[in-house]
Design an enzyme around this catalytic site. Sequence first.
Site, PDB file in Angstrom:
ATOM      1  N   HIS A 235       0.847  -1.196   0.000  1.00 50.28           N
ATOM      2  CA  HIS A 235       0.000   0.000   0.000  1.00 50.28           C
ATOM      3  C   HIS A 235       0.879   1.242   0.000  1.00 50.28           C
ATOM      4  O   HIS A 235       2.084   1.173   0.267  1.00 50.28           O
ATOM      5  CB  HIS A 235      -0.968   0.013   1.184  1.00 50.28           C
ATOM      6  CG  HIS A 235      -0.283   0.125   2.524  1.00 50.28           C
ATOM      7  ND1 HIS A 235       0.313   1.286   2.975  1.00 50.28           N
ATOM      8  CD2 HIS A 235      -0.098  -0.784   3.514  1.00 50.28           C
ATOM      9  CE1 HIS A 235       0.834   1.089   4.170  1.00 50.28           C
ATOM     10  NE2 HIS A 235       0.598  -0.162   4.531  1.00 50.28           N
ATOM     11  N   ASP A 362      -3.879 -18.632  12.914  1.00 52.23           N
ATOM     12  CA  ASP A 362      -2.797 -19.230  13.693  1.00 52.23           C
ATOM     13  C   ASP A 362      -2.897 -18.818  15.161  1.00 52.23           C
ATOM     14  O   ASP A 362      -2.843 -17.615  15.479  1.00 52.23           O
ATOM     15  CB  ASP A 362      -1.451 -18.786  13.119  1.00 52.23           C
ATOM     16  CG  ASP A 362      -0.307 -19.635  13.602  1.00 52.23           C
ATOM     17  OD1 ASP A 362       0.031 -19.547  14.802  1.00 52.23           O
ATOM     18  OD2 ASP A 362       0.246 -20.388  12.788  1.00 52.23           O
ATOM     19  N   SER A 377       2.078  -4.989   7.037  1.00 47.82           N
ATOM     20  CA  SER A 377       1.762  -4.760   5.623  1.00 47.82           C
ATOM     21  C   SER A 377       2.933  -5.184   4.747  1.00 47.82           C
ATOM     22  O   SER A 377       4.075  -4.804   4.996  1.00 47.82           O
ATOM     23  CB  SER A 377       1.461  -3.286   5.377  1.00 47.82           C
ATOM     24  OG  SER A 377       0.341  -2.870   6.111  1.00 47.82           O
TER      25      SER A 377
END
Length: 427
Positions: A235, A362, A377
């Site tokens: 991003h 998880d 990210s």
Amino acid sequence: MRSEYIRKIFGGILLVSFVFVGFFSPIGQLLKLPREISIFEGQKMELPYAAVATVTEKNERIDVSEGDETISLEGKQSGRSEIIFDIAGIPVKKLNVNVLDDLKVIPGGQSIGVKIHSKGVLVVGFHQITNGKGKVSPGKQAGITTGDVIVEIDGHSIESMNEIGPIVQRAGEKGEAVKIVLEREGQKVETEVKPKKDESDDQFKLGLFIRDSAAGIGTLTFYDPKSKKYGALGHVISDMDTRSPIIVKEGYIVPSTVTSIQKGTNGAPGEKLAKFLSEKNHIGDIEKNNQFGIYGTIKKKLKNGLMDEPIPIALSDEVKKGPAKILTVVENDEVEAFDIEIVSSIPQKFPATKGMVVKITDPKLLEKTGGIVQGMSGSPIIQNGKLVGAITHVFVNDPTSGYGVHIEWMLNEAGIEIDQSKQKKAS
């Protein structure tokens, strides 16, 4: 002749029957196949198939293996081919197959420190100057807005904050206005501002808060061992005050180590807290910053300790709902693999962000982070041994879930051509 005519009539009746039986049968699945698919050399793909159909493959670029309900395709040689499905001699479906050159990249997962110097100087706010006539911001009065980028003052190109002060001071002492060239939403804007002397320190000022760089942490997604090109974050990097994308003049990435985790909760996304290992230890430069992440060239060979050899990539139409893994760092600089679920994936035909919705499953990662946190990210998403995308955003009201971007769009932004036949034709 008569028998041939009867066979075609019978085939037509069969075809109409199959269409009406419809799209819940294997024939229906066959008819719903796209007009064109892409497959990489050496990779296999399974497609729905009706055993009553006959398959004709037009050249030797692919191998076709027929089963009862599926056919298996294997890319043998790059180029274009086609498959014809027919029933009783009547073609019912033509499928164009684009065999792409073998492409493999090395997945990342490493925590990286990011430092960007912007092109020009970004206006992030205003401050009031106190003088004999009250409080005023000359810059705001002249029509400058937050998010504007100062690129020139009085004919001088501006590259850093330090260059502005002396020019403003000289103009103020002469009682003159400065001519400022701004970049605003891709357009050049010109204005004049007359500096005012601030009573607090007897300095002439424009009444602007400005910034010329940004720093933070993120995760490396991939790099190409042949071209040395990399992609990270997934991003855009925006200024924290204006939310405006930072236009890159120059920048670099360095190794970073995670010191602690601020766990995410509903309504409050968490965050990785990390420190740069050494700002002099540049492992790559930053050439581009856009909605798909940051991109540049790696200067040093990197290893994540889990997947240090190139692996295949998956195009957006290959990504399936179901289990997958991400590679990321939650402690020190150790890259670990964690289980996730791909909840949905859009087979995008054009570049776009938010191509996948993913959920962290998880237990270890949920216990440590609460889900997706800032700094995660760019964490590569691996499914069936292929790199399929990267984590990009977290859902504010559900930190266990968030968006992912398909890897093909990040590769395109990095300048890594997936369909190299286009590049060959262009040259």
